[in-house]
Design a protein around this motif. Structure first.
Motif, PDB file in Angstrom:
ATOM      1  N   GLU A  54     -99.806 -23.387 -58.764  1.00  0.00           N
ATOM      2  CA  GLU A  54     -99.847 -22.179 -59.581  1.00  0.00           C
ATOM      3  C   GLU A  54     -98.517 -21.942 -60.278  1.00  0.00           C
ATOM      4  N   ALA A  55     -97.866 -23.001 -60.723  1.00  0.00           N
ATOM      5  CA  ALA A  55     -96.586 -22.881 -61.406  1.00  0.00           C
ATOM      6  C   ALA A  55     -96.779 -22.175 -62.750  1.00  0.00           C
ATOM      7  N   PRO A  56     -95.758 -21.479 -63.232  1.00  0.00           N
ATOM      8  CA  PRO A  56     -95.870 -20.800 -64.523  1.00  0.00           C
ATOM      9  C   PRO A  56     -96.082 -21.813 -65.638  1.00  0.00           C
ATOM     10  N   PRO A  57     -96.685 -21.408 -66.745  1.00  0.00           N
ATOM     11  CA  PRO A  57     -96.919 -22.348 -67.841  1.00  0.00           C
ATOM     12  C   PRO A  57     -95.602 -22.892 -68.386  1.00  0.00           C
ATOM     13  N   PHE A  58     -95.616 -24.174 -68.722  1.00  0.00           N
ATOM     14  CA  PHE A  58     -94.409 -24.814 -69.216  1.00  0.00           C
ATOM     15  C   PHE A  58     -94.372 -24.743 -70.737  1.00  0.00           C
ATOM     16  N   ASP A  59     -93.173 -24.860 -71.285  1.00  0.00           N
ATOM     17  CA  ASP A  59     -92.999 -24.887 -72.728  1.00  0.00           C
ATOM     18  C   ASP A  59     -93.748 -26.098 -73.281  1.00  0.00           C
ATOM     19  N   GLU A  60     -94.591 -25.875 -74.265  1.00  0.00           N
ATOM     20  CA  GLU A  60     -95.394 -26.959 -74.822  1.00  0.00           C
ATOM     21  C   GLU A  60     -94.519 -28.058 -75.425  1.00  0.00           C
ATOM     22  N   VAL A  61     -93.343 -27.687 -75.900  1.00  0.00           N
ATOM     23  CA  VAL A  61     -92.419 -28.697 -76.431  1.00  0.00           C
ATOM     24  C   VAL A  61     -92.037 -29.684 -75.332  1.00  0.00           C
ATOM     25  N   ASP A  62     -91.765 -29.159 -74.126  1.00  0.00           N
ATOM     26  CA  ASP A  62     -91.413 -30.032 -73.000  1.00  0.00           C
ATOM     27  C   ASP A  62     -92.598 -30.901 -72.590  1.00  0.00           C
ATOM     28  N   VAL A  63     -93.774 -30.295 -72.553  1.00  0.00           N
ATOM     29  CA  VAL A  63     -94.972 -31.033 -72.135  1.00  0.00           C
ATOM     30  C   VAL A  63     -95.232 -32.206 -73.074  1.00  0.00           C
ATOM     31  N   GLN A  64     -95.200 -31.939 -74.386  1.00  0.00           N
ATOM     32  CA  GLN A  64     -95.481 -33.009 -75.348  1.00  0.00           C
ATOM     33  C   GLN A  64     -94.365 -34.051 -75.378  1.00  0.00           C
ATOM     34  N   ALA A  65     -93.120 -33.603 -75.228  1.00  0.00           N
ATOM     35  CA  ALA A  65     -92.003 -34.555 -75.218  1.00  0.00           C
ATOM     36  C   ALA A  65     -92.135 -35.531 -74.058  1.00  0.00           C
ATOM     37  N   LEU A  66     -92.482 -35.009 -72.872  1.00  0.00           N
ATOM     38  CA  LEU A  66     -92.637 -35.869 -71.698  1.00  0.00           C
ATOM     39  C   LEU A  66     -93.855 -36.773 -71.842  1.00  0.00           C
ATOM     40  N   ALA A  67     -94.968 -36.202 -72.303  1.00  0.00           N
ATOM     41  CA  ALA A  67     -96.211 -36.971 -72.412  1.00  0.00           C
ATOM     42  C   ALA A  67     -96.040 -38.178 -73.322  1.00  0.00           C
ATOM     43  N   HIS A  68     -95.373 -37.998 -74.453  1.00  0.00           N
ATOM     44  CA  HIS A  68     -95.274 -39.087 -75.417  1.00  0.00           C
ATOM     45  C   HIS A  68     -94.078 -39.994 -75.155  1.00  0.00           C
ATOM     46  N   ALA A  69     -93.111 -39.521 -74.384  1.00  0.00           N
ATOM     47  CA  ALA A  69     -91.972 -40.385 -74.048  1.00  0.00           C
ATOM     48  C   ALA A  69     -92.379 -41.466 -73.063  1.00  0.00           C
TER      49      ALA A  69
END
Length: 692
Positions: free
Chosen positions: A249-264
């Motif tokens: 139940e972690a708080p929502p993460f910044d979408e910029v971080d999510v996409q940066a990690l996903a595509h890296a």
């Protein structure tokens, strides 16, 4: 019908220059972190392998503790892969008891232990398996995770189905593959728990090679280094560590971080979210966790590192390998790729090829005696070798067995191995007295010594001495490398200007620089810029106009080729993958968030001074001649350095719109940008069109 003529071959083109000094630092950090070098007799306090890197944790493990932790992980992994779950559990209880607080992991370990006990087949082991069920597996299944109890009941079937029955409902549980999956999962969890990340260089290589493969795949490009990258970086990865229930139940993460990690690191969006949850929202820790899941061929990497270290003068040559380690590291010299497919003839016949291609003049025989005299001078003076480090090789102290449970004696041996420090590994000097290697290896080392001496003199700005020494050894060298001669004489000119001796400087210009520029139009502009310093003299005119490290590296490459020594494979990998890294982020139309963390920006920063950039580019073009550094398409096209593989549009896309399309349509960044360009940057229009 006449067949059309074949397309013309693609034009040759060099990749951007590389800061080899920055790579030296990363390589030395790797070698020290993994104890590949012998420590000095009076060891100084070791520097942290991550001291120069960006850290996200307030407390970074010391190099010694990080090495012991990585050794522990490899030991536990080996034990699980061999089916010795008891040994792995003993290691965890002794050195990482907090990891066993993860009930999900503990349940998987007990479940595999139960399977291995049944697999042994003896009556005693079957009794031990039933005891494991009662005392460990059943209690753990109650609070591991929601599906654990159902898995517990399912695993009971191994008691009645044979391990060789491929049609049984527990054939997957019997599979040896399960051992490796669990070993990978344990490695992922321990690595994050102990902060035992690999040295920066190995993570940088994983990242650059993965981007290189991705760009080649997406653009239909054939890679000139595929033979190396396919063997160095495996396609499969360790399983990801799953976040515990309390962190779901972690708080929502910044979408910029999510996409940066996903595509890296090529994750799905949900995979990136789970990784961030496990790292408690720390983007760079999640990035390290994911990079270290990628599997490298460690023995091959060690060979690449050793070859590079010899070439760059970081360690002593192949004739100084320890006798006790030679049988394990005999292929660690600069010719190790001889044993690899597709490269055998290249290394063995290199000097012959040079002669056929005209790289060695017809006066080779006449100046052979000059080289021989110079080599004899090196043989009589080993001061350069003494200043260099000695290669130890990878000795992970994993020679204790895994076949039986860890008894008290074996546990004591393990503890002493894990607690061992560099001071305990100092080898007495008399071990280096005689390696019994053939003269050819010694002659190879002496060639390196000559080249490295010239490189070091160039770094110090002693250009006139370098030119004199090389002309004495090989009068034809600068006929084959006029641009190197130009820049060495340019250094001599600038030093004279800085000292106020304008007359001598003009003599150098009229005697050497002018004739060289007259025969090569590309040198006219650098010549004019050099002459301007006559009316604007200053003390640092040399450093502002010429990059001595770039010049020294270029001279080393040229001299090595002249002597039949090919540049290390690691240099080819770095040069090519840095080029594709730049091209990839041109497509993404953004800056790489992780390039500073991985020191990629340092590898690309060849020279901060603008005055020497043009000359560095000319030198790079000259010295890269003859090596295949260009990535070519199947159609015969070549990636231009200054442009992306696809033409960029003038339409500017809003960052929020890019992220929105990436998130809703699960698209790579470049594809999202292309769609937005088609619809004028309107994210809603793109999404509506796709779903309509």
């Amino acid at each position: 019908m006449d067949t059309p003529p074949p397309p013309p071959p693609p034009p040759t083109q060099s990749s951007p220059p590389v800061n080899w000094d920055a790579l030296d630092a990363l390589v030395l950090d790797f070698a020290r972190s993994d104890r590949l070098l012998l420590p000095p007799a009076s060891p100084s306090p070791p520097s942290s392998p991550s001291s120069s890197s960006t850290t996200t944790s307030s407390s970074t493990p010391s190099p010694s503790s990080s090495y012991r932790s990585r050794l522990l992980i490899r030991r536990a992994r080996t034990a699980l892969e061999e089916g010795d779950v008891d040994a792995a559990l003993a290691l965890l209880r002794a050195h990482a008891p907090a990891a066993l607080l993860d009930h999900r992991l503990l349940f998987h370990l007990h479940k595999q232990r139960f399977v291995e006990l049944v697999r042994r087949g003896t009556e005693a082991d079957r009794e031990a398996a039933l005891d494991c069920l009662r005392t460990a597996l059943a209690p753990c299944a109650l609070d591991a995770y929601p599906e654990a109890y159902e898995e517990f009941k399912h695993i009971l079937l191994v008691l009645i189905y044979d391990k060789d029955d491929q049609s049984s409902p527990v054939a997957n549980e019997w599979s040896i593959k399960k051992r490796f999956e669990l070993a990978g999962l344990l490695s992922s969890i321990l690595r994050a728990h102990l902060q035992a990340y690999d040295p920066i260089l190995s993570m940088t290589l994983r990242y650059l090679i993965s981007i290189h493969k991705l760009l080649c795949s997406r653009q239909g490009i054939s890679s000139p280094i595929s033979n190396l990258t396919e063997r160095l970086l495996f396609d499969d990865r360790d399983p990801p560590a799953v976040p515990q229930e309390c962190s779901l139940e972690a708080p929502p993460f910044d979408e910029v971080d999510v996409q940066a990690l996903a595509h890296a690191v090529e994750l799905t969006r949900q995979g990136a979210v789970d990784s961030l949850k496990f790292a408690k929202g720390d983007l760079f820790q999640a990035f390290q966790n994911e990079l270290c899941r990628m599997k490298l061929d460690l023995p091959l990497l060690d060979k690449l590192i050793h070859e590079y270290c010899i070439y760059r003068g970081i360690v002593e040559g192949g004739s100084h390998v320890l006798p006790g380690l030679q049988s394990n590291n005999q292929s660690n010299d600069v010719n190790f790729v001889d044993k690899q497919e597709d490269s055998t003839e290249t290394r063995i016949d290199f000097e012959m090829t040079n002669n056929q291609n005209g790289n060695c003049s017809t006066s080779d025989t006449s100046h052979h005696d000059s080289w021989s005299r110079r080599l004899r001078r090196v043989r009589s003076s080993a001061s350069g070798q003494r200043r260099r480090k000695r290669w130890r090789g990878r000795v992970d102290d994993l020679d204790y067995g895994c076949e039986t449970p860890l008894d008290a004696n074996k546990h004591a041996i393990l503890c002493s191995a894990l607690d061992m420090d560099e001071v305990d590994m100092i080898v007495k000097p008399d071990l280096m007295a005689d390696t019994g290697l053939p003269d050819s290896r010694c002659n190879q080392d002496q060639k390196y010594e000559v080249i490295l001496e010239m490189r070091d003199l160039t770094r110090k700005g002693m250009a006139s001495k370098v030119v004199e020494e090389i002309n004495n050894m090989d009068p034809d060298f600068f006929l084959k490398n006029p641009i190197l001669l130009f820049q060495l004489k340019q250094v001599e000119f600038l030093k004279l200007v800085a000292s106020g001796d304008h007359g001598a400087a003009l003599k150098v210009a009229s005697t050497h620089l002018g004739p060289l520029a007259a025969s090569n139009q590309a040198l006219l502009k650098p010549l004019k810029e050099t002459l301007v310093t006559l009316i604007q003299p200053c003390e640092d005119v040399l450093t502002k106009s010429v990059s001595l490290p770039v010049l020294a590296s270029s001279l080393q490459i040229a001299m090595s080729r002249r002597l039949g020594i090919e540049e290390p494979q690691l240099m080819k990998i770095i040069r090519t993958t840095l080029h594709t890294h730049s091209e990839w982020f041109k497509l993404q139309m953004c800056k790489d968030r992780f390039e500073h963390f991985l020191k990629i920006d340092s590898l690309k920063e060849v020279d901060p001074s603008a005055g020497s950039h043009n000359m560095s580019k000319v030198l790079t073009d000259e010295c890269a001649n003859g090596s295949s550094q260009i990535t070519t398409c199947s159609s015969g096209k070549v990636l231009d350095e200054g442009s992306s593989p696809q033409e960029s549009s003038e339409v500017t896309c809003d960052e929020n719109a890019i992220l929105k399309v990436m998130e809703f349509l699960a698209l790579p960044r470049a594809d999202a940008i292309q769609l937005l360009m088609q619809y004028g940057g309107n994210a809603e229009a793109v999404i509506q069109q796709i779903f309509s």
